[in-house]
Structure formats: C-alpha cells, structure tokens
Design an enzyme around this catalytic site. Structure first.
Site, PDB file in Angstrom:
ATOM      1  CB  CYS A 139      -1.024   0.290   0.943  1.00 30.98           C
ATOM      2  SG  CYS A 139      -1.892   0.891   1.071  1.00 30.98           S
TER       3      CYS A 139
ATOM      4  CG  HIS B 173      -3.513  -3.550   3.039  1.00 31.46           C
ATOM      5  ND1 HIS B 173      -2.952  -3.210   3.722  1.00 31.46           N
ATOM      6  CD2 HIS B 173      -4.417  -2.544   2.347  1.00 31.46           C
ATOM      7  CE1 HIS B 173      -2.675  -2.368   3.799  1.00 31.46           C
ATOM      8  NE2 HIS B 173      -3.083  -1.836   2.648  1.00 31.46           N
TER       9      HIS B 173
ATOM     10  CD  GLU C  29      -1.104  -6.647   4.594  1.00 30.43           C
ATOM     11  OE1 GLU C  29      -0.850  -7.628   3.604  1.00 30.43           O
ATOM     12  OE2 GLU C  29      -1.400  -5.384   5.479  1.00 30.43           O
TER      13      GLU C  29
HETATM   14  N1  GLN Z   1      -1.593   6.902   3.106  1.00 30.73           N
HETATM   15  C1  GLN Z   1      -1.542   5.873   1.757  1.00 30.73           C
HETATM   16  C2  GLN Z   1      -3.272   6.340   0.607  1.00 30.73           C
HETATM   17  O1  GLN Z   1      -3.576   6.167   1.588  1.00 30.73           O
HETATM   18  C3  GLN Z   1      -1.664   4.518   2.440  1.00 30.73           C
HETATM   19  C4  GLN Z   1      -2.935   4.010   3.021  1.00 30.73           C
HETATM   20  C5  GLN Z   1      -1.632   2.229   3.214  1.00 30.73           C
HETATM   21  O2  GLN Z   1      -1.000   2.411   3.713  1.00 30.73           O
HETATM   22  N2  GLN Z   1      -3.126   1.931   3.870  1.00 30.73           N
HETATM   23  O3  GLN Z   1      -3.349   6.145   0.037  1.00 30.73           O
END
Ligand code: GLN
Length: 536
Positions: free
Chosen positions: A382, A507, A509
């Site tokens: 992410c 994600h 995970e």
């Molecule tokens: N801050 C980033 C976004 O909002 C990544 C979010 C995250 O890592 N869950 O896109």
C-alpha cells in the site's frame, strides 16, 4: 437449535482472548459444526477505522470493506472463512441504530433506555447475524475486561440470552490470566477468583474458565479455581505460552475442551478431524531455515499494529520451511544518518508496510532504493507500493517526484489522491475499502505467484499511482503487472532485473491464511530464503 458461546475476559486485556475464541471455534469446526464469530467492542467509535492502530492495534479490513477490530482477522485465519463487517459490534454502532430509530419516530411515546432498548438491539444483532450466517454456532467475544463499566450492557444481553435460548444453547467461557510468581514459581489464582466473582455478581456463571499462564496449570491452582469459581475441575483449561498460536486449538482440545463443550451443549458431534491442521502446523513449529526481515517504518510501533503482515510472513515462512525473524527498523534514523542505511545489508528481505502521513517517508524511500540497488528482496504494501513508485521515478531522473500525501505542493505527484476522493470530507469509512478484482499480466512474477489471471484482493487507501506518469515509468522499465479490470488503477508493480522487487497497492495480508498463504508474501519469503542461503 443454534448455539452461542460468549467469551468474556478477566484480570487484564491483551492475554489472547481473540486467539482463545478463534481456537474454540476451530475445535467445534473440527467436529463438523459450522461456526462464525462476532467481536463486541464496548467503545463509542462506530468502527475501528478512526482509531490509532499504534494504541488499539491493527485495523483489519474485511472482504466487504469493513474497518474492524483485529480479532476478526484472527477468526478468519483460524476458521478459514470470510467474516462480514457487521460481525464487529461496537457500542457506537448500537447507539447509532437505537437513536436513529428514536429520531425516525419508530419508538414514539416510549422512554428509550439502556435496558431494554440497548440490550434488545444487541441481542437482535447477534441473532440476526447468526441467522444470516446459517451456522450451527456463533462465538461472541466481548472485548474489554469484566468489571469495565462500558461492557455492562453487553454482559447483560449475554445473561438475558441464556435465559431466553436455554442454558444448553448459550455457553459462557471466561478467559483469565494466572500470573506466576517468579521467586517460587507459584501460580496465583486470586485475580481469576475475583474476576469470576464479578461475573457472577452480574448474573453470569461461567461454564468453563480458560487460563492463560506461562506454564500449564498445576493441580492445586486448578482445584482452587474450580472451587472458588463454582465449576467442575474438568472445566478449567490452560493455554500456556507456546511456539505458534495455531497450536492453541490442539492444546485446548487435548485437555478435553471439545468434549466438554459438546456435553454442555447436549449435542453429539463427530470425532475431531485434526490431520490437515497438524500437517500445516509442522512448518510453524519445526522449520529448517531462519530468515531475517527488516520491517521499515515509523517508530517501533507495537507489533499489534501490523498483526496481519506478521502473520502473513509467518504463513509464507511455514510453507517455505522457514521461521521468520522480524526486526523493526526506524526509517527516520536513515534520514538523520544516511550511512546507517547499510544496517539493511544483513537482512534477507526488506518490507515497507502500509502507512499514513509524511514523517519517516524519506527514510522509507531510502530503504526501497537500497533494496533496488543492492538487489535485496523487497516487498511494498500500500504506502510501500506508493513509495516504490516515488523511488523508481526519482531513480529515472524525476528527482522532485513524491506522493501528494507527503508533499501536497510537489511538482511531480507520481502518486496522487484518487479522483473520487477529492470531494470527500468525512473521515469515517471513506477510503477505498474492501475487495476488488485485479487482472494480472501474463508472464509476470505476479502471474506466476497467483497462478491465475484474475484475483480479488482487499484495499484501504485514498491515493494511487498517477495516470499521467505511467507511460514514462513503464517505458523506463517499471512493470505494472496487476491492474483494475478497466486498466486505470495500478495494483502491482515489479522490476524485471531484480531478484524480487515487488509491491502491491492492496493488502494481501488480510486474506492470508495459515494453510493458504498470500502469494506476494510467499514470493517475498522464497526470494529472501534464496538470499539467506547465498549469504550463509
Ligand atoms: N496513505 C496511503 C493512502 O491513503 C496508504 C494507505 C495505506 O498504506 N493503507 O493511499
């Protein structure tokens, strides 16, 4: 008849109530019962999405886009089912619903009170979730510790449910801690006695007590707990410290928990089937190799705030016959002292997890750049994916490249706010959340790891790869091997010339299970193992 098992906690929080609840569900599942689980959180937030993960623990994202308590992740991993977001009930959610009805006039003329309106709402929710899930048994874990004021309405609802559903259909299990006095190694039961007293004072007599203790419970403390807590000795179970949490169902079942529960429920269940679970466990308890992973992020956050990542790494480790050692590496250190970047040399893999805000990001980019140049296996998740784009852009000469989240005035926002996010002002449940389809490009690492062309993975973000820079990045060698079906949203990146330089906007995970590890993590650990063997 549907069965309900309420799990309450005593003495203190953080003793593994979620793992106990999940293990109990697994034990019933192994005997052929269909099971689901609910987590009750007595705080006033409507969901976990607005809470600080470094204090409260990870925000777990469900398939249907809920931002929930991390225990739902534990249930999913143990029970190997997807749990919908409405299985996380908070006080805020219950009040929101009751007050909504009051405002609509559905309760006209009535004085709306905690008992019966709040307690009824709680019972209705538990029953309707159970009905919708079409299961034989619902495990309901009540968060917090018995004695807390805020959990009282939930405990009261549990008490009423036993009266209404019958004592064979509602089982109460209390999880407590038995501390061991270091000097003499004595196991102290008084805190457990007191917390069960508190539970009985409000009308709940536990059917069983599961004790967390460093070592298995000795006979004398077991007798004491049975006597003072008003339960049979065979209803006292221990969950001692062990190598892997996935051993807990077997340890509890060996002490007779499954047989005891079916006795208490008055149901005849089949003999437990543990063969597959046992086979799976070998990779967790008896691995041949050891891998060192650097988790690069902001301050040494609680391990709890990345529980799913830690677990996904362990799942991937087990299948690669390796135990995983995770070191937290504070990336601000690299910003203050760039030479410290060579600390990363001794690791077999470098992981940059999800995150928000700008602090520590330059250090994260330095870590990614180091992995890129030294050909050290790298996995970005992410925010880690977004920073990998920034790193690559800078590497090919777009030196001012950044994410608009980190620097809103950057000249080259290679990562930018998603268009549909621009008008959003509310912070609760407004990110791009939950599972979406992703197409994989043939012949890429992503395609090889997943073994199929279309996958579904979970998201939680507001920013994304900026479409305006994609041509330049791809021409220079960055491969976007996973994209949304319309081709507009970048989901996976990889580099051809590196051993494993791989990052995902999603994600993986959250969908990793001990018996079905997440493919990006499997690829990362396999590459890290290769490096470990080369270095040794
Ligand atoms: N801050 C980033 C976004 O909002 C990544 C979010 C995250 O890592 N869950 O896109």
């Amino acid at each position: 008849m549907v069965k309900y098992v309420f799990i309450t906690g005593g003495v203190m929080s953080g003793i593994g109530k979620g793992v106990t609840a999940a293990s109990l569900g697994k034990i019933l599942q192994s005997r052929g019962m269909s099971v689901t689980a609910i987590k009750v959180d007595p705080y006033l937030n409507v969901d976990a999405g607005t809470m600080n993960p470094y204090i409260h623990g990870e925000v777990f994202v469900t398939e249907d886009g809920g931002e929930t308590d991390m225990d739902l992740g534990t249930y999913e991993r143990f029970l190997d089912i997807n749990i919908p977001k409405d299985h996380n009930i908070t006080t805020g959610l219950i009040y929101l619903s009751v007050i909504g009805k009051e405002r609509k006039g559905e309760l006209l003329g009535i004085c709306v009170q905690i008992i019966p309106h709040i307690t009824n709402e709680i019972k209705n929710k538990i029953r309707s979730i159970t009905k919708k899930s079409k299961v034989d048994c619902t495990i309901v874990e009540i968060g917090g510790t018995v004695g807390d004021i805020e959990s009282l309405p939930f405990l009261e609802a549990a008490r009423q449910m036993r009266l209404e559903e019958g004592s064979r259909n509602v089982i109460n299990v209390h999880v407590t801690l038995v501390p061991v006095l270091e000097a003499v190694g004595e196991q102290k039961t008084k805190p457990t006695q007191h917390s069960v007293q508190e539970l009985r004072r409000i009308g709940i007599q536990p059917d069983a007590v599961v004790v967390r203790s460093e070592i298995p419970l000795k006979d004398e403390p077991r007798r004491k707990i049975a006597l003072f807590c008003n339960i049979e000795e065979r209803a006292v179970f221990t969950s001692p410290d062990i190598k892997s949490i996935y051993e807990v169902p077997l340890i509890l079942d060996k002490q007779g928990l499954g047989d005891y529960l079916s006795d208490r429920m008055n149901v005849k269940l089949k003999k437990p089937e543990w063969k597959n679970w046992r086979n799976m466990l070998e990779g967790f308890t008896d691995p041949k190799y050891e891998i060192k992973i650097a988790m690069c992020g902001k301050y040494a956050e609680l391990a709890d705030s990345y529980v799913s990542i830690n677990e996904a790494l362990r799942h991937a480790g087990a299948i690669n016959n390796a135990s995983i050692n995770i070191d937290w590496v504070e990336t601000e250190i690299f910003e203050n002292k760039p030479s410290r970047i060579s600390d990363l040399e001794n690791y077999h893999g470098i992981l940059v997890p999800g995150g928000f805000g700008s602090r520590g990001t330059e250090g994260k980019i330095m870590a990614i750049s180091y992995a890129h140049k030294q050909n050290i296996p790298f996995l970005g998740i992410c925010f880690g994916f977004q920073m990998a784009i920034v790193e690559f852009a800078r590497h090919i000469g777009i030196v001012e490249a950044n994410s608009a989240e980190v620097n809103p005035r950057t000249e080259h926002p290679v990562v930018d706010l998603m268009p549909e996010q621009r008008a959003i002002e509310d912070k609760g449940a407004t990110m791009r959340l939950g599972a979406d389809k992703i197409n994989l490009q043939s012949g890429t690492i992503a395609h090889r790891l997943y073994g199929k062309k279309m996958i579904v993975e979970r998201h939680r973000h507001r920013y994304e790869a900026n479409g305006e820079y994609l041509d330049r990045l791809q021409e220079a060698g960055l491969i976007f091997s996973g994209k949304s079906p319309d081709g507009l949203r970048m989901e996976i990146l990889e580099l051809k010339d590196n051993q494993f330089h791989f990052a995902t906007q999603f994600h993986g995970e959250f969908k990793s299970r001990p018996n079905r590890p997440s493919p990006p993590y499997v690829g990362f650990i396999a590459a890290s193992l290769k490096r470990a063997l080369e270095l040794s």
